[in-house]
Design a protein around this motif. Structure first.
Motif, short mmCIF file in Angstrom:
data_model
loop_
_atom_site.label_atom_id
_atom_site.label_comp_id
_atom_site.label_asym_id
_atom_site.label_seq_id
_atom_site.Cartn_x
_atom_site.Cartn_y
_atom_site.Cartn_z
N UNK A 135 0.81 -1.21 0.00
CA UNK A 135 0.00 0.00 0.00
C UNK A 135 0.84 1.25 0.00
N UNK A 136 1.90 1.24 0.81
CA UNK A 136 2.78 2.40 0.94
C UNK A 136 4.09 2.23 0.18
N UNK A 137 4.36 1.01 -0.33
CA UNK A 137 5.63 0.65 -0.97
C UNK A 137 6.80 0.82 0.01
N UNK A 138 6.52 0.60 1.28
CA UNK A 138 7.56 0.71 2.31
C UNK A 138 8.12 -0.68 2.61
N UNK A 139 9.46 -0.75 2.75
CA UNK A 139 10.10 -1.99 3.17
C UNK A 139 10.05 -2.00 4.70
N UNK A 168 20.77 -4.62 5.68
CA UNK A 168 20.79 -3.28 6.28
C UNK A 168 19.47 -2.94 6.97
N UNK A 169 18.86 -3.93 7.62
CA UNK A 169 17.71 -3.67 8.47
C UNK A 169 18.20 -3.29 9.86
N UNK A 170 17.63 -2.28 10.45
CA UNK A 170 17.99 -1.92 11.82
C UNK A 170 17.68 -3.08 12.76
N UNK A 171 18.66 -3.43 13.59
CA UNK A 171 18.46 -4.50 14.56
C UNK A 171 18.67 -5.90 14.03
N UNK A 197 26.61 0.51 1.36
CA UNK A 197 26.17 1.75 0.72
C UNK A 197 25.25 1.48 -0.46
N UNK A 198 24.37 2.45 -0.72
CA UNK A 198 23.47 2.39 -1.88
C UNK A 198 24.30 2.74 -3.11
N UNK A 199 24.87 1.72 -3.71
CA UNK A 199 25.92 1.91 -4.70
C UNK A 199 25.49 1.52 -6.11
N UNK A 200 26.08 2.19 -7.10
CA UNK A 200 25.87 1.84 -8.50
C UNK A 200 26.72 0.64 -8.93
N UNK A 220 16.27 3.55 0.88
CA UNK A 220 15.68 3.74 2.20
C UNK A 220 16.31 2.83 3.25
N UNK A 221 17.12 1.86 2.81
CA UNK A 221 17.78 1.01 3.81
C UNK A 221 19.29 0.89 3.61
N UNK A 222 19.79 1.09 2.40
CA UNK A 222 21.24 1.14 2.20
C UNK A 222 21.73 2.57 2.38
N UNK A 223 23.00 2.73 2.76
CA UNK A 223 23.52 4.02 3.16
C UNK A 223 23.76 4.98 2.01
N UNK A 224 23.65 6.26 2.31
CA UNK A 224 23.97 7.33 1.37
C UNK A 224 25.49 7.34 1.14
N UNK A 225 25.94 7.25 -0.12
CA UNK A 225 27.38 7.26 -0.40
C UNK A 225 28.11 8.49 0.11
N UNK A 226 27.38 9.56 0.40
CA UNK A 226 28.02 10.79 0.87
C UNK A 226 28.40 10.74 2.34
#
Length: 324
Positions: A135-139, A168-171, A197-200, A220-226
């Motif tokens: 419904x929300x497309x949320x993992x 990369x799920x919390x917990x 990281x959220x990588x190409x 939304x679950x892998x890290x920002x490369x920055x």
């Protein structure tokens, strides 16, 4: 000062080897293996020349070759015959990875360390690493933890020596540690993909593991490369939850993260030299732009120099032949 100090004095012949600060050895290497339940013979992955998906009937042969080269460990990734929204083919007693582990351990025993990847993306019809609210497309984080625990226990029961949660799920580390301990597997170590990281650079892997996602992405679950400080926060949490080894993924674009993690925590640290890193070097070598063996060695030694104790790499077999 010059001419009294001449650093070139130590760069001649075997003197160069005597003063080498960083060394790469067979014991640093882990070879990934793709086990595909839908094929009957090995198939080369088009975006990863020299790397194959293996049917269950050939996985022991591949494991034996790896062991004979002196590589101490493999990490297994599975492609099931059946996928659904909940990834239910990931934790059954006779599912693809469980069966692969059982066969390898029956044949090779302690000769080879068998590590298993703990994630749902290869097993879900939508390709995401967890349970999805459509419904929300949320993992959904917390419902996924129960599944990860079930996967880890099923791998341990099959004979895995180590489990490696990568979603990369919390917990996730705490959930897996508790699940393993409750089933009597308190001695099974966890190698956590702590800073993933959220990588190409994951593209070729998705071809091999048939794990492309059907909507959105994994940001939304892998890290920002920055982000660098956030990586240390992720590692801190995983260590507190019981991780025995921590991993940074990818490796080459994140050498600074490997260095920071190793310096800060001084604990066993792994780095994943991922499929895109492998593919781009292979492509450059095929075009005559790079010397493949020299570029491979330079890449791997840079990962080791940054602080990695363990290098998961598709070059493991090639590196082993070169080191021998």
């Amino acid at each position: 000062m010059f001419p009294d100090v001449r650093l070139r004095r130590l760069r001649k012949g075997k003197i160069r080897n005597l003063v080498r600060e960083t060394t790469l050895s067979l014991d640093d290497l882990v070879q990934p293996i793709f086990v595909n339940e839908t094929i009957e013979s090995a198939i080369e992955i088009s975006s990863m020349p020299g790397i194959y998906s293996f049917p269950l009937s050939e996985v022991v042969k591949e494991a034996k070759e790896i062991a004979e080269l002196g590589i101490p460990a493999v990490i297994l990734f599975g492609v099931p015959a059946f996928k659904d929204v909940e990834g239910s083919s990931s934790y059954g007693e006779t599912d693809v990875i469980q069966e692969a582990v059982r066969r390898i351990k029956a044949e090779l025993g302690d000769e080879l360390v068998v590590i298993t990847d703990i994630c749902m993306c290869e097993y879900t019809s939508h390709g995401h690493c967890g349970i999805v609210d459509f419904g929300t497309k949320e993992i959904l984080n917390d419902p996924t933890l129960d599944v990860l625990g079930k996967i880890a226990v099923s791998h341990a029961k099959a004979g895995a020596d180590m489990v490696a949660p990568s979603g990369m799920m919390d917990g996730m580390v705490e959930a897996i540690r508790q699940a393993l301990d409750m089933e009597g597997f308190e001695n099974i170590p966890i190698m956590s993909y702590a800073a993933k990281f959220h990588s190409a650079f994951y593209g070729p892997f998705r071809e091999a593991a048939e794990s492309g996602y059907s909507f959105g992405d994994r940001s939304t679950y892998q890290m920002d490369p920055a982000n660098s400080d956030e990586a240390l926060r992720e590692v801190t949490l995983d260590v507190a939850e019981g991780a025995d080894i921590i991993m940074v993924k990818p490796a080459l674009p994140y050498l600074d993260i490997i260095y920071r993690v190793k310096t800060e925590y001084a604990m066993p640290t792994a780095a994943y030299n991922v499929s895109g890193e492998y593919a781009m070097l292979k492509a450059a070598a095929a075009n005559g732009w790079l010397d493949e063996k020299k570029a491979m060695y330079e890449s791997l030694i840079s990962i080791k120099r940054a602080g990695a104790d363990i290098i998961i790499t598709y070059f493991a077999k090639d590196a082993a032949r070169m080191l021998k």
